[in-house]
Design an enzyme around this catalytic site. Structure first.
Site, PDB file in Angstrom:
ATOM      1  N   SER A  89       0.847  -1.194   0.000  1.00 54.44           N
ATOM      2  CA  SER A  89       0.000   0.000   0.000  1.00 54.44           C
ATOM      3  C   SER A  89       0.879   1.239   0.000  1.00 54.44           C
ATOM      4  CB  SER A  89      -0.929  -0.042   1.219  1.00 54.44           C
ATOM      5  OG  SER A  89      -1.935   0.936   1.107  1.00 54.44           O
ATOM      6  N   ASN A  90       0.354   2.376   0.429  1.00 51.51           N
ATOM      7  CA  ASN A  90       1.136   3.611   0.461  1.00 51.51           C
ATOM      8  C   ASN A  90       0.677   4.477   1.626  1.00 51.51           C
ATOM      9  OD1 ASN A  90      -1.096   5.389  -0.473  1.00 51.51           O
ATOM     10  ND2 ASN A  90      -0.976   4.039  -2.257  1.00 51.51           N
ATOM     11  N   ARG A  91       1.242   5.645   1.753  1.00 47.53           N
ATOM     12  CA  ARG A  91       1.048   6.468   2.960  1.00 47.53           C
ATOM     13  C   ARG A  91      -0.191   7.358   2.915  1.00 47.53           C
ATOM     14  NH1 ARG A  91       6.378   9.643   3.564  1.00 47.53           N
ATOM     15  NH2 ARG A  91       5.159  10.672   5.174  1.00 47.53           N
TER      16      ARG A  91
END
Ligand code: CTP
Length: 211
Positions: free
Chosen positions: A21-23
């Site tokens: 995923s990402n931030r």
């Protein structure tokens, strides 16, 4: 106007306990949804997994993966006059998704094979019709060129670009410093709260409405 907004990250599973995923916190998309609903628009928010309460008077559709988000956008697109893609869609997903937890064993290295997720804006471009499409570009370098390329390639009327390495901008903060590009101009905004950025984007969207 019926406005469809996407927000948050997507998660691409690796096994039953892990994902890529990402931030993204979802704050920008949620601020847009709240602001649009307060202006009296009918808002549907397609949200990846985030820790934010649903905005008032907004219909929320929850999704996990990029493929889920694409399916949800396709389903909702027909009824909307504008789409704002604020989601940070994961670009890659594992080729093999374990049905069981991958065990560490004695390996000293682990290589993951990844394949691209669907690009939502590119996939739905041919169904755009008279709708207004707004995209985001989170960049670490070549901001202007990258924003203009995405504006063209992703069938966008507006693109909201930010340098995620700049202080007070990007992920996990309440503020953002963005530049809004259309085909002919660029408007650089000062450091604003995400809610204020949302209002400026909606001003532009309403000024450019086609229906
Ligand atoms: N986007 C999308 N589908 C994807 C990835 C991104 O629709 N699979 C949308 C985002 O919601 C955003 C815009 O495309 O509105 C630009 O996203 P960004 O992550 O900045 O660009 P990428 O297309 O991933 O390109 P690059 O990896 O070159 O930055």
């Amino acid at each position: 106007m019926n406005i469809l907004i996407t927000a948050g990250p997507t998660r691409e599973p690796l096994d039953p306990v892990r994902f890529l995923s990402n931030r993204s916190s979802g704050r920008m998309g949620y601020a847009l949804a709240a602001a649009a609903a307060e202006r009296g628009h009918d808002v549907t928010l397609i949200s990846g997994p985030v820790a934010l309460p649903p905005p008032k008077d907004v219909q929320v559709v929850r999704v996990v993966t990029a493929a889920d988000m694409l399916a949800a956008v396709k389903l909702q697109l027909k009824k909307c006059g504008a789409l704002i893609m604020a989601a940070a869609v994961a670009d890659w997903r594992p080729v093999h998704v374990g049905k069981r937890k991958l065990k560490k064993g004695r390996q000293q290295r682990m290589t993951l094979e990844l394949k691209p997720t669907p690009d939502i804006l590119t996939s739905i471009g041919r169904f755009k019709g008279q709708r207004i499409f707004v995209g985001f570009a989170a960049e670490t370098h070549n901001l202007r060129n990258e924003a203009k390329r995405k504006l063209r390639e992703k069938h966008l009327d507006l693109i909201v670009a930010n340098d995620v390495t700049a202080p007070g901008a990007g992920f996990e903060v309440e503020t953002n410093r963005v530049t809004i590009f259309d085909a002919h101009s660029e408007e650089q905004l000062p450091l604003l709260t995400k809610r204020e950025v949302a209002e400026r984007i909606l001003d532009r969207l309403e000024a450019g409405r086609k229906t």
